[in-house]
Design a protein around this motif. Sequence first.
Motif, short mmCIF file in Angstrom:
data_model
loop_
_atom_site.label_atom_id
_atom_site.label_comp_id
_atom_site.label_asym_id
_atom_site.label_seq_id
_atom_site.Cartn_x
_atom_site.Cartn_y
_atom_site.Cartn_z
N GLN A 105 40.07 40.31 40.73
CA GLN A 105 39.85 39.04 40.03
C GLN A 105 40.23 37.85 40.90
O GLN A 105 39.52 36.83 40.94
CB GLN A 105 40.65 39.02 38.74
N GLU A 155 40.83 34.40 34.12
CA GLU A 155 39.66 35.10 33.61
C GLU A 155 38.50 34.14 33.35
O GLU A 155 37.32 34.50 33.53
CB GLU A 155 40.00 35.87 32.34
N ALA A 158 37.06 33.10 36.88
CA ALA A 158 36.29 34.17 37.50
C ALA A 158 34.86 34.21 36.97
O ALA A 158 33.93 34.56 37.71
CB ALA A 158 36.97 35.52 37.26
#
Length: 287
Positions: A105, A155, A158
Amino acid sequence: MPDNERMSAPAGTGRTALSADCANCFGLCCVALTLTASADFAISKDAGTPCPNLADDFRCGIHDRLRPEGFSGCTVYDCFGAGQKVSQETYSGRDWRSSPGTAQQMFQVFPVMRQLHELLRYLTEALTLPAAAVMYGVLRDALEATERLTRLPAEELAGLDVSAHRDRTAALFLRAGELERAALPRRARRSRRGADLMGARLKGADLRGAELRGAYLIAADLRGADLHRAELIGADLRDADLSDADLTGALFLTQAQLNAAKGNSATRLPESLTRPSHWTPSAPGPS
């Protein structure tokens, strides 16, 4: 990387640092990016694979010998401060070695953050252009919106589609540059946008205020050329000879572009940029 960008946000704003701070980065550019063996890189490696020269402390083991060792491409790369932002803020100091679950990630987040920081760098410069004063409000709004994106959780970063935001934002700072160039006489504002000027003989050329956005100036002879207020965003200056040239006030010129070029002690630079260490002290070769 050597010769890092000196451009910072306006004093007192407390905004994101836009200069690479390798001491506070987990060597992300040495891991997350793909290298292809060429004149710029001595080896090939896949994205996500650490460069063999990356030490355990995330420092480059050949930092002082990058060019002679065949890694000149490393000396011209600039993350605009994205490396330390991802390392110390997005991941709160958790590195990909001690927390391997973060690695994939983190390597996805880094190029996204790099694009956002590049936008911040150009917006910051646009806010210093006197002729763009009528746009300062929308430019500040765009700067703040981009700052907010850099603070998203990992998150979300990404999966962020940065393209649409980049298009909207670029239209603003490019317009600011056009306003700044418009203050020069019309004859000095010729457009060479995207022009193929590879190896061009432009020694002593009057390029004041020229639009050289995305121009290919690879190995061009620009010795003694006047590039005052020229717009150079995206221009490829690899091996271009800028010896004795005047780049004062050049618009959207980055340290990475200078690091890729040749020059000397007589090359005049914008105050925000640093003379690359590999440049010669005086003009090379015959005049």
